[in-house]
Design an enzyme around this catalytic site. Structure first.
Site, PDB file in Angstrom:
ATOM      1  NE  ARG A 184      -3.798  -2.228  -0.069  1.00 49.14           N
ATOM      2  CZ  ARG A 184      -3.311  -3.440  -0.658  1.00 49.14           C
ATOM      3  NH1 ARG A 184      -2.561  -3.475  -1.247  1.00 49.14           N
ATOM      4  NH2 ARG A 184      -4.397  -4.377  -0.416  1.00 49.14           N
ATOM      5  CB  SER A 233      -9.763  -0.578   3.499  1.00 50.87           C
ATOM      6  OG  SER A 233     -10.278  -2.069   2.991  1.00 50.87           O
ATOM      7  CD  GLU A 303      -5.877   0.473   2.604  1.00 45.81           C
ATOM      8  OE1 GLU A 303      -6.664   0.012   1.449  1.00 45.81           O
ATOM      9  OE2 GLU A 303      -5.910  -0.477   3.397  1.00 45.81           O
TER      10      GLU A 303
END
Length: 324
Positions: A184, A233, A303
């Site tokens: 990520r 998320s 995130e």
């Protein structure tokens, strides 16, 4: 500063270059209009370039001390109620929303192409390896920046190279290696504005691809609150664990602060259920992080990207200021 107030006009700083800029320049554009959470104060100046060359002209003309922020579809983004100082750049579909099949199971894709559309266009050409994008609620530019992934595949597995415009207006191309991908994350300079990328998949029948895409959609509809005002998320998965399991173990499934609530269907999703402010949402997220740390010993990391200024100095400290 509140969302109802305005920032000073930045247009005079561009001088005569304004005449050469073909895109849209919008002072004090409320960002709640472009984020999936439907919250956020104004951008001091929003710029929607006509194309890559227009973006380069604008960046060359913009004084170096003016902050620049890039937003995509607004899906994985929380803009604070005080808005964003400087220029907010949003690449429109018209100039950055094309998908071109290059042959050899390679595609050139604009940064504003929704991830779902990339999966669809790849399927039409019998190019496998992109079905995972069907379930990612964002655009290619964001996927390139955060190495978006799902179902065991990440953006880094498909990228050949990336086109970008620098802070000084130079157009350059970065290789997959130069993007510096990790979970990520990309270590490419934050000043770079990604405009397009070349992706590579593999030969696969369209029927097989569409079956995979249908599985992704079915899983998402069953497990995620896709029809709510959400940002996807909320927290990254800790190593060896799932963020939702940590949130659940901390007793935060369904937790609500103001108009913000952790989903009961998938408790790693934050929802705007009742005219939440950005402050409500961020306070909820930091409360969950604090509870998770206290009750499970796990440090959840955001995130969702959080940008902008707090209203009237009402800052929210990470983990609500609690020591580890």
């Amino acid at each position: 500063m509140s969302a109802s107030l305005s920032y000073p006009d930045l247009l005079p700083l561009l001088g005569d270059a304004v005449e050469d800029i073909r895109g849209r320049l919008i002072p004090n554009q409320l960002l709640s209009a472009v984020t999936w959470f439907r919250v956020g104060g104004p951008a001091q100046l929003m710029f929607q370039p006509a194309d890559e060359a227009d973006l380069a002209v604008f960046m060359k003309a913009l004084p170096e001390d003016v902050p620049v922020t890039v937003v995509g579809l607004g899906s994985n983004l929380l803009v604070r109620d005080g808005g964003i100082e400087g220029v907010v750049i949003r690449l429109p579909i018209r100039g950055f929303g094309q998908v071109e099949y290059l042959g050899g199971h390679k595609l050139r894709v604009g940064a504003s192409v929704p991830d779902k559309k990339l999966a669809e266009e790849a399927a039409k050409t019998g190019t496998g390896g992109f079905a995972f994008y069907t379930g990612i609620p964002g655009a290619v530019g964001g996927a390139l920046r955060m190495n978006a992934g799902a179902h065991g595949t990440e953006t880094k597995d498909r990228v050949v190279n990336v086109n970008a415009v620098t802070r000084s207006g130079e157009i350059l191309t970065l290789s997959n290696e130069e993007m510096g991908y990790a979970y990520r994350h990309s270590s490419a300079s934050k000043d770079l504005i990604f405009t397009s990328a070349v992706f590579e998949g593999f030969a696969q029948s369209e029927d097989e691809i569409r079956a995979e895409m249908a599985e992704v959609v079915a899983h998402r509809e069953k497990a995620q609150p896709i029809r709510e005002k959400t940002g996807g998320s909320t927290f990254k998965n800790p190593e060896g664990n799932s963020a939702w399991k940590v949130v659940d173990a901390a007793g935060c499934r369904g937790l609500q602060i103001g108009g913000a609530k952790m989903s009961e269907l998938h408790c790693n999703f934050m929802l705007n259920v009742a005219d939440a402010t950005a402050h409500d949402l961020e306070m909820l997220g930091e409360t969950v992080r604090s509870e998770a740390l206290a009750k499970t010993g796990t440090r959840l990391e955001w995130e969702i990207k959080r940008l902008g200024a707090f209203v009237d100095g009402a800052a929210i400290e990470p983990f609500l200021g609690k020591a580890d």
